[in-house]
Design a protein around this motif. Structure first.
Motif, PDB file in Angstrom:
ATOM      1  N   PRO A 116       0.831  -1.207   0.000  1.00 17.13           N
ATOM      2  CA  PRO A 116       0.000   0.000   0.000  1.00 17.13           C
ATOM      3  C   PRO A 116       0.863   1.253   0.000  1.00 17.13           C
ATOM      4  O   PRO A 116       1.968   1.260   0.567  1.00 17.13           O
ATOM      5  N   TYR A 117       0.360   2.334  -0.615  1.00 19.85           N
ATOM      6  CA  TYR A 117       1.128   3.574  -0.692  1.00 19.85           C
ATOM      7  C   TYR A 117       0.210   4.780  -0.636  1.00 19.85           C
ATOM      8  O   TYR A 117      -0.948   4.722  -1.026  1.00 19.85           O
ATOM      9  N   VAL A 118       0.752   5.870  -0.147  1.00 25.34           N
ATOM     10  CA  VAL A 118       0.014   7.121   0.001  1.00 25.34           C
ATOM     11  C   VAL A 118      -0.184   7.765  -1.368  1.00 25.34           C
ATOM     12  O   VAL A 118       0.719   7.767  -2.211  1.00 25.34           O
ATOM     13  N   GLY A 119      -1.369   8.329  -1.560  1.00 26.40           N
ATOM     14  CA  GLY A 119      -1.608   9.144  -2.741  1.00 26.40           C
ATOM     15  C   GLY A 119      -2.373   8.434  -3.842  1.00 26.40           C
ATOM     16  O   GLY A 119      -2.857   7.309  -3.688  1.00 26.40           O
ATOM     17  N   GLY A 172      -9.060  12.512   0.753  1.00 25.75           N
ATOM     18  CA  GLY A 172     -10.039  11.435   0.859  1.00 25.75           C
ATOM     19  C   GLY A 172      -9.972  10.469  -0.301  1.00 25.75           C
ATOM     20  O   GLY A 172      -9.317  10.726  -1.314  1.00 25.75           O
ATOM     21  N   ASN A 173     -10.665   9.346  -0.151  1.00 22.94           N
ATOM     22  CA  ASN A 173     -10.804   8.364  -1.228  1.00 22.94           C
ATOM     23  C   ASN A 173     -12.204   8.456  -1.835  1.00 22.94           C
ATOM     24  O   ASN A 173     -12.362   8.859  -2.978  1.00 22.94           O
ATOM     25  N   ASP A 174     -13.215   8.088  -1.060  1.00 23.01           N
ATOM     26  CA  ASP A 174     -14.608   8.178  -1.529  1.00 23.01           C
ATOM     27  C   ASP A 174     -15.291   9.446  -1.024  1.00 23.01           C
ATOM     28  O   ASP A 174     -15.939  10.159  -1.782  1.00 23.01           O
ATOM     29  N   HIS A 194      -7.396   9.673  -5.616  1.00 22.02           N
ATOM     30  CA  HIS A 194      -7.415   9.010  -4.315  1.00 22.02           C
ATOM     31  C   HIS A 194      -6.384   9.672  -3.408  1.00 22.02           C
ATOM     32  O   HIS A 194      -5.305  10.038  -3.854  1.00 22.02           O
ATOM     33  N   GLY A 195      -6.732   9.795  -2.135  1.00 25.99           N
ATOM     34  CA  GLY A 195      -5.753  10.285  -1.165  1.00 25.99           C
ATOM     35  C   GLY A 195      -5.738  11.785  -1.035  1.00 25.99           C
ATOM     36  O   GLY A 195      -6.401  12.359  -0.167  1.00 25.99           O
ATOM     37  N   GLU A 246      -6.644   1.803   3.447  1.00 28.77           N
ATOM     38  CA  GLU A 246      -8.076   1.588   3.229  1.00 28.77           C
ATOM     39  C   GLU A 246      -8.372   1.004   1.855  1.00 28.77           C
ATOM     40  O   GLU A 246      -9.347   0.277   1.670  1.00 28.77           O
ATOM     41  N   ARG A 247      -7.530   1.312   0.874  1.00 30.14           N
ATOM     42  CA  ARG A 247      -7.819   0.912  -0.504  1.00 30.14           C
ATOM     43  C   ARG A 247      -7.606  -0.579  -0.721  1.00 30.14           C
ATOM     44  O   ARG A 247      -6.686  -1.180  -0.190  1.00 30.14           O
TER      45      ARG A 247
END
Length: 344
Positions: free
Chosen positions: A105-108, A226-228, A286-287, A343-344
């Motif tokens: 997993p990674y940020v952004g 945020g994502n969603d 995303h992010g 979270e993704r």
């Protein structure tokens, strides 16, 4: 949790990345994360940085660093990665693809949204499809035979670039390398005879180039997270010392400044906050991102300029300032970004 920060890189924004990483490292809660910093030099060599080095922007950032040769094995030893990389090979989906292949997993933003936002030409098409207003522009391609041509919406090509520019919106105009950031490869052109020379300079940074109409604008920025369920910050204003916000204005000129909230009507700020979220969704973001706008001082028209999916995190950068103004400290912002990655 084992956290890897990645900084440096081979883009023109290498130095900014190292400044951003220095600031982020200072804000991380060491009781919560076991932090390792990986540095990529401008030749593309990867190094595990020494824990005793605290200022990654300094000349001694690679002191006692150990070269990383088994990259996949190294990446897979971490729970999450925070790529503090700006520009090509960091913000354009390339390293995100590497993280995806490594299964970490990674940020952004992910691969596609990163690539779409980095490419100003593609961003224009996606934002236009969403019905968000943008500054009039032309797409120029540098062919592999080094000839420059205008590429029209129907994909036909035109060779007389100067005539097309003068017939469409004239000068002054801006010429921008499509996949460059921090205003690197961006030039203001005031005279017709300077169009081709500046086009060739921009062509040193990218084969895709955008020519935009120049407007007398106030530069405004909004941070999204945020994502969603995406939140947007209050609006900040850029007060450049000079004609426009160049690389030097951002990071070297002490007379350039920013202010939060922006000195514009609240109704305009409300519109920007909504349009920033819409633009982020348009690229399937995303992010995080910083969304930049122009407010035309003469007509009052509002235009989206661009989205930055890995914005600067230096001590003077707008994104963390906007989030702090929103009530999210830099320490908490880092925690939220990591949570969004997981979270993704």
């Amino acid at each position: 949790m084992k956290l890897l920060l990645v900084c440096g890189g081979q883009s023109t924004e290498h130095s900014v990345s190292r400044m951003s990483c220095t600031n982020i490292r200072k804000k991380i809660d060491d009781t919560r994360y076991e932090v390792t910093v990986l540095g990529i030099d401008q030749e593309g060599t990867w190094y595990h940085l020494d824990d005793e080095v605290k200022d990654y922007a300094s000349d001694n950032w690679l002191n006692n660093a150990k070269e990383v040769k088994e990259i996949f094995e190294f990446l897979r030893s971490f729970d999450v990665i925070f790529p503090v990389l700006h520009g090509m090979y960091g913000e354009d989906g390339t390293i995100q693809g590497l993280f995806e292949m490594a299964g970490v997993p990674y940020v952004g933003c992910r691969v596609n949204d990163s690539a779409n936002a980095m490419d100003k030409v593609i961003t224009k098409k996606l934002i236009d499809a969403a019905g968000i207003k943008q500054v009039p522009s032309l797409y120029v391609k540098k062919r592999f035979d080094d000839e420059f041509v205008i590429v029209n919406d129907d994909t036909t090509e035109e060779k007389d670039i100067v005539k097309k520019v003068m017939d469409t919106f004239g000068v002054p105009c801006f010429i921008k390398a499509s996949r460059s950031g921090s205003s690197v490869g961006c030039y203001k052109v005031n005279k017709e005879e300077d169009i081709l020379p500046k086009l060739k300079e921009a062509g040193q940074y990218d084969r895709k180039i955008l020519i935009e109409k120049s407007i007398n604008a106030t530069e405004l920025e909004c941070a999204v997270l945020g994502n969603d369920d995406i939140i947007s910050s209050r609006v900040g204003q850029i007060l450049p010392h000079g004609e426009f916000y160049t690389f030097e204005s951002k990071y070297e000129d002490e007379e350039s400044a920013t202010c939060i909230p922006a000195r514009v009507d609240q109704s305009i700020q409300d519109t920007i906050r909504k349009e920033a979220v819409r633009a982020f969704k348009a690229i399937d973001g995303h992010g995080l991102a910083r969304c930049d706008f122009f407010l035309d001082k003469d007509t009052g028209d509002l235009y989206l300029n661009e989205l930055n999916t890995l914005p600067g995190f230096t001590n003077i950068s707008m994104y963390p300032q906007l989030m702090e103004d929103f009530g999210i400290s830099q320490e908490e912002l880092i925690n939220r970004l990591i949570a969004l990655a997981l979270e993704r």
